[in-house]
Write a protein that holds these residues in place. Structure first.
Motif, PDB file in Angstrom:
ATOM      1  N   GLY A 167      82.139  -7.658  41.002  1.00 28.46           N
ATOM      2  CA  GLY A 167      81.726  -7.419  39.636  1.00 28.46           C
ATOM      3  C   GLY A 167      81.134  -5.620  39.710  1.00 28.46           C
ATOM      4  N   ILE A 168      80.508  -5.333  40.845  1.00 33.70           N
ATOM      5  CA  ILE A 168      80.251  -3.997  40.838  1.00 33.70           C
ATOM      6  C   ILE A 168      81.538  -2.982  40.800  1.00 33.70           C
ATOM      7  CG2 ILE A 168      79.364  -2.251  42.305  1.00 33.70           C
ATOM      8  CD1 ILE A 168      77.154  -4.165  43.271  1.00 33.70           C
ATOM      9  N   GLY A 169      82.760  -3.623  41.624  1.00 32.45           N
ATOM     10  CA  GLY A 169      83.967  -2.627  41.659  1.00 32.45           C
ATOM     11  C   GLY A 169      84.507  -2.872  40.218  1.00 32.45           C
ATOM     12  N   GLN A 170      84.762  -3.769  39.381  1.00 25.61           N
ATOM     13  CA  GLN A 170      85.147  -3.605  38.012  1.00 25.61           C
ATOM     14  C   GLN A 170      84.586  -2.716  37.073  1.00 25.61           C
ATOM     15  OE1 GLN A 170      85.657  -7.742  36.604  1.00 25.61           O
ATOM     16  NE2 GLN A 170      87.178  -8.323  38.117  1.00 25.61           N
ATOM     17  N   VAL A 171      83.358  -2.943  37.243  1.00 26.24           N
ATOM     18  CA  VAL A 171      82.397  -1.925  36.337  1.00 26.24           C
ATOM     19  C   VAL A 171      82.394  -0.515  36.729  1.00 26.24           C
ATOM     20  CG1 VAL A 171      79.922  -1.399  35.499  1.00 26.24           C
ATOM     21  CG2 VAL A 171      80.744  -3.895  35.742  1.00 26.24           C
ATOM     22  N   THR A 172      82.373  -0.456  38.032  1.00 28.68           N
ATOM     23  CA  THR A 172      82.277   1.029  38.485  1.00 28.68           C
ATOM     24  C   THR A 172      83.668   1.649  38.486  1.00 28.68           C
ATOM     25  OG1 THR A 172      82.450   0.437  40.935  1.00 28.68           O
ATOM     26  CG2 THR A 172      80.150   0.905  39.870  1.00 28.68           C
ATOM     27  N   ASP A 173      84.590   0.842  38.453  1.00 31.59           N
ATOM     28  CA  ASP A 173      86.131   1.543  38.180  1.00 31.59           C
ATOM     29  C   ASP A 173      86.284   2.299  36.912  1.00 31.59           C
ATOM     30  OD1 ASP A 173      86.866   0.484  40.971  1.00 31.59           O
ATOM     31  OD2 ASP A 173      88.258  -0.989  39.795  1.00 31.59           O
ATOM     32  N   GLY A 174      85.676   1.429  35.698  1.00 29.45           N
ATOM     33  CA  GLY A 174      85.954   1.848  34.647  1.00 29.45           C
ATOM     34  C   GLY A 174      84.883   3.033  34.427  1.00 29.45           C
ATOM     35  N   TRP A 175      83.641   3.121  34.998  1.00 30.97           N
ATOM     36  CA  TRP A 175      82.882   3.961  35.074  1.00 30.97           C
ATOM     37  C   TRP A 175      83.289   5.400  35.615  1.00 30.97           C
ATOM     38  CZ3 TRP A 175      80.017   6.904  38.689  1.00 30.97           C
ATOM     39  CH2 TRP A 175      78.991   7.825  38.213  1.00 30.97           C
ATOM     40  N   LEU A 176      83.819   5.427  36.724  1.00 32.93           N
ATOM     41  CA  LEU A 176      84.645   6.349  37.441  1.00 32.93           C
ATOM     42  C   LEU A 176      85.551   7.223  36.659  1.00 32.93           C
ATOM     43  CD1 LEU A 176      84.500   5.379  41.220  1.00 32.93           C
ATOM     44  CD2 LEU A 176      83.620   7.295  40.356  1.00 32.93           C
ATOM     45  N   LEU A 177      86.356   6.308  36.032  1.00 37.95           N
ATOM     46  CA  LEU A 177      87.302   6.849  35.309  1.00 37.95           C
ATOM     47  C   LEU A 177      87.212   7.507  34.002  1.00 37.95           C
ATOM     48  CD1 LEU A 177      90.084   4.012  36.176  1.00 37.95           C
ATOM     49  CD2 LEU A 177      90.130   6.429  36.773  1.00 37.95           C
ATOM     50  N   GLU A 178      85.965   7.127  33.258  1.00 34.60           N
ATOM     51  CA  GLU A 178      85.128   7.800  32.451  1.00 34.60           C
ATOM     52  C   GLU A 178      84.727   9.116  32.591  1.00 34.60           C
ATOM     53  OE1 GLU A 178      85.555   7.065  28.938  1.00 34.60           O
ATOM     54  OE2 GLU A 178      86.747   5.395  29.503  1.00 34.60           O
ATOM     55  N   GLN A 179      83.973   9.107  33.781  1.00 38.01           N
ATOM     56  CA  GLN A 179      83.565  10.509  34.441  1.00 38.01           C
ATOM     57  C   GLN A 179      84.822  11.359  34.545  1.00 38.01           C
ATOM     58  OE1 GLN A 179      80.071  10.842  34.883  1.00 38.01           O
ATOM     59  NE2 GLN A 179      80.189   8.795  33.733  1.00 38.01           N
ATOM     60  N   TRP A 180      86.029  11.031  35.181  1.00 37.26           N
ATOM     61  CA  TRP A 180      87.152  11.752  35.230  1.00 37.26           C
ATOM     62  C   TRP A 180      87.586  12.251  33.880  1.00 37.26           C
ATOM     63  CZ3 TRP A 180      92.126  10.276  33.223  1.00 37.26           C
ATOM     64  CH2 TRP A 180      92.877  11.350  33.505  1.00 37.26           C
ATOM     65  N   ALA A 181      87.468  11.341  32.898  1.00 36.56           N
ATOM     66  CA  ALA A 181      88.268  11.710  31.608  1.00 36.56           C
ATOM     67  C   ALA A 181      87.297  12.759  31.137  1.00 36.56           C
ATOM     68  CB  ALA A 181      88.315  10.364  30.763  1.00 36.56           C
ATOM     69  N   HIS A 182      86.168  12.639  31.036  1.00 38.84           N
ATOM     70  CA  HIS A 182      85.095  13.609  30.342  1.00 38.84           C
ATOM     71  C   HIS A 182      84.695  14.623  31.075  1.00 38.84           C
ATOM     72  CE1 HIS A 182      85.086  10.512  27.018  1.00 38.84           C
ATOM     73  NE2 HIS A 182      84.563   9.536  27.814  1.00 38.84           N
ATOM     74  N   SER A 183      84.806  14.690  32.485  1.00 38.17           N
ATOM     75  CA  SER A 183      84.126  15.890  33.198  1.00 38.17           C
ATOM     76  C   SER A 183      84.954  16.325  34.187  1.00 38.17           C
ATOM     77  CB  SER A 183      82.749  15.351  33.713  1.00 38.17           C
ATOM     78  OG  SER A 183      81.797  14.956  32.570  1.00 38.17           O
ATOM     79  N   GLY A 184      86.077  15.607  34.459  1.00 39.27           N
ATOM     80  CA  GLY A 184      87.031  16.108  35.259  1.00 39.27           C
ATOM     81  C   GLY A 184      86.915  15.671  36.859  1.00 39.27           C
ATOM     82  N   VAL A 185      87.590  16.223  37.898  1.00 39.12           N
ATOM     83  CA  VAL A 185      87.890  15.642  39.234  1.00 39.12           C
ATOM     84  C   VAL A 185      86.396  15.897  39.695  1.00 39.12           C
ATOM     85  CG1 VAL A 185      88.802  16.431  41.441  1.00 39.12           C
ATOM     86  CG2 VAL A 185      90.039  16.043  39.296  1.00 39.12           C
ATOM     87  N   PRO A 186      85.712  17.062  39.630  1.00 37.84           N
ATOM     88  CA  PRO A 186      84.442  17.044  40.444  1.00 37.84           C
ATOM     89  C   PRO A 186      83.522  15.736  40.139  1.00 37.84           C
ATOM     90  CG  PRO A 186      84.986  19.352  39.790  1.00 37.84           C
ATOM     91  CD  PRO A 186      85.776  18.226  39.066  1.00 37.84           C
ATOM     92  N   ALA A 187      83.339  15.434  38.851  1.00 37.41           N
ATOM     93  CA  ALA A 187      82.537  14.298  38.432  1.00 37.41           C
ATOM     94  C   ALA A 187      83.024  12.834  39.195  1.00 37.41           C
ATOM     95  CB  ALA A 187      82.542  14.156  37.065  1.00 37.41           C
ATOM     96  N   LEU A 188      84.340  12.962  39.122  1.00 39.41           N
ATOM     97  CA  LEU A 188      84.799  11.743  39.733  1.00 39.41           C
ATOM     98  C   LEU A 188      84.545  11.699  41.324  1.00 39.41           C
ATOM     99  CD1 LEU A 188      86.827   9.322  39.989  1.00 39.41           C
ATOM    100  CD2 LEU A 188      88.732  11.082  40.424  1.00 39.41           C
ATOM    101  N   GLN A 189      84.845  12.611  41.954  1.00 40.00           N
ATOM    102  CA  GLN A 189      84.455  12.996  43.384  1.00 40.00           C
ATOM    103  C   GLN A 189      82.745  12.494  43.631  1.00 40.00           C
ATOM    104  OE1 GLN A 189      86.250  16.607  43.969  1.00 40.00           O
ATOM    105  NE2 GLN A 189      87.963  15.728  44.936  1.00 40.00           N
ATOM    106  N   ARG A 190      81.979  13.137  42.886  1.00 37.41           N
ATOM    107  CA  ARG A 190      80.676  12.837  43.066  1.00 37.41           C
ATOM    108  C   ARG A 190      80.237  11.448  42.761  1.00 37.41           C
ATOM    109  NH1 ARG A 190      80.334  17.747  40.134  1.00 37.41           N
ATOM    110  NH2 ARG A 190      79.611  16.432  37.931  1.00 37.41           N
ATOM    111  N   GLY A 191      80.937  10.905  41.695  1.00 36.85           N
ATOM    112  CA  GLY A 191      80.577   9.428  41.304  1.00 36.85           C
ATOM    113  C   GLY A 191      81.050   8.367  42.227  1.00 36.85           C
ATOM    114  N   ALA A 192      82.372   8.814  42.965  1.00 34.87           N
ATOM    115  CA  ALA A 192      82.812   7.893  44.170  1.00 34.87           C
ATOM    116  C   ALA A 192      81.801   7.851  45.148  1.00 34.87           C
ATOM    117  CB  ALA A 192      84.046   8.397  44.535  1.00 34.87           C
ATOM    118  N   GLU A 193      80.974   8.833  45.288  1.00 35.54           N
ATOM    119  CA  GLU A 193      80.195   8.916  46.553  1.00 35.54           C
ATOM    120  C   GLU A 193      79.097   8.186  46.351  1.00 35.54           C
ATOM    121  OE1 GLU A 193      80.132  10.056  49.531  1.00 35.54           O
ATOM    122  OE2 GLU A 193      81.646  11.599  49.607  1.00 35.54           O
ATOM    123  N   GLN A 194      78.566   8.331  44.958  1.00 33.81           N
ATOM    124  CA  GLN A 194      77.574   7.468  44.498  1.00 33.81           C
ATOM    125  C   GLN A 194      78.042   6.036  44.492  1.00 33.81           C
ATOM    126  OE1 GLN A 194      77.241   9.377  40.727  1.00 33.81           O
ATOM    127  NE2 GLN A 194      75.408  10.791  41.545  1.00 33.81           N
TER     128      GLN A 194
END
Length: 216
Positions: A167-194
């Motif tokens: 459940g966490i994986g499904q929700v956070t997959d979408g969240w991470l990709l939204e971070q990437w779409a709106h704020s780019g690679v650094p946001a994706l990398q930070r989000g992945a750590e979180q």
């Protein structure tokens, strides 16, 4: 799913069709993608396409299968590490290999974003259920090995851990990709750590100690 005779489609033509379809679905999502535009760009007539695929749903399922197969290769086969430290090191390496793949392949990132949005699409439920089975089995093995090594908590049922993890994986997959779409690679990398820290918080064994004092 593609008709059985789809396996007899010339490999080069099949590769062309799936590549064009992947680009269309990545750009427009499932609902916005045009089946006619895909066929025109790939050089297929409707008659030929329907001989191999029942329609846009089936073509999307074929693209989904190819994409998830690529991701499975990034994760790689799971082999039990020697100890708890090795377990978490290996799991972290596998998780961030996927992040690196997304960073280095924009089309795949856009396609995965559209797929994360399509998980609940009524026309695609059956396709998701077919392809999530192997992923669930992979995580079942990971959790079982983690428990055997003392790297994963054993105070709650494994079925609850698995359900929570998926459940966490499904929700956070979408969240991470939204971070990437709106704020780019650094946001994706930070989000992945979180996100990975959430997995650790869920799975790491709790320290053993006396129960908390009851309130009077």
């Amino acid at each position: 799913m593609p008709r059985p005779r789809a396996s007899r489609l010339d490999p080069e033509r099949r590769q062309t069709l799936l590549a064009v379809a992947a680009e269309e679905f990545a750009e427009h999502g499932f609902d916005g993608a045009s089946y006619n535009r895909i066929l025109e760009r790939a050089g297929f007539s409707k008659g030929v396409a329907y001989y191999y695929f029942e329609g846009k749903d089936d073509l999307y399922a074929a693209v989904l299968a190819l994409t998830l197969d690529t991701l499975a290769q990034r994760f790689g086969a799971w082999h039990r590490p020697a100890d708890a430290d090795g377990f978490w090191r290996t799991l972290r390496e596998r998780y961030f290999a996927l992040t690196t793949h997304i960073v280095n392949d924009e089309r795949s990132a856009r396609l995965l974003r559209s797929m994360s949005q399509a998980r609940t699409h009524p026309k695609l439920q059956a396709a998701w259920l077919r392809f999530e089975g192997p992923l669930v089995a992979w995580f079942q093995r990971v959790l079982a090995d983690g428990r055997a090594l003392g790297a994963v908590r054993g105070d709650v049922p494994e079925s609850l851990l698995l359900t929570s993890l998926m459940g966490i994986g499904q929700v956070t997959d979408g969240w991470l990709l939204e971070q990437w779409a709106h704020s780019g690679v650094p946001a994706l990398q930070r989000g992945a750590e979180q996100v990975f820290s959430l997995f650790e918080d869920l799975l790491v064994p709790r320290p053993v100690g006396p129960p908390p004092a009851k309130r009077r």
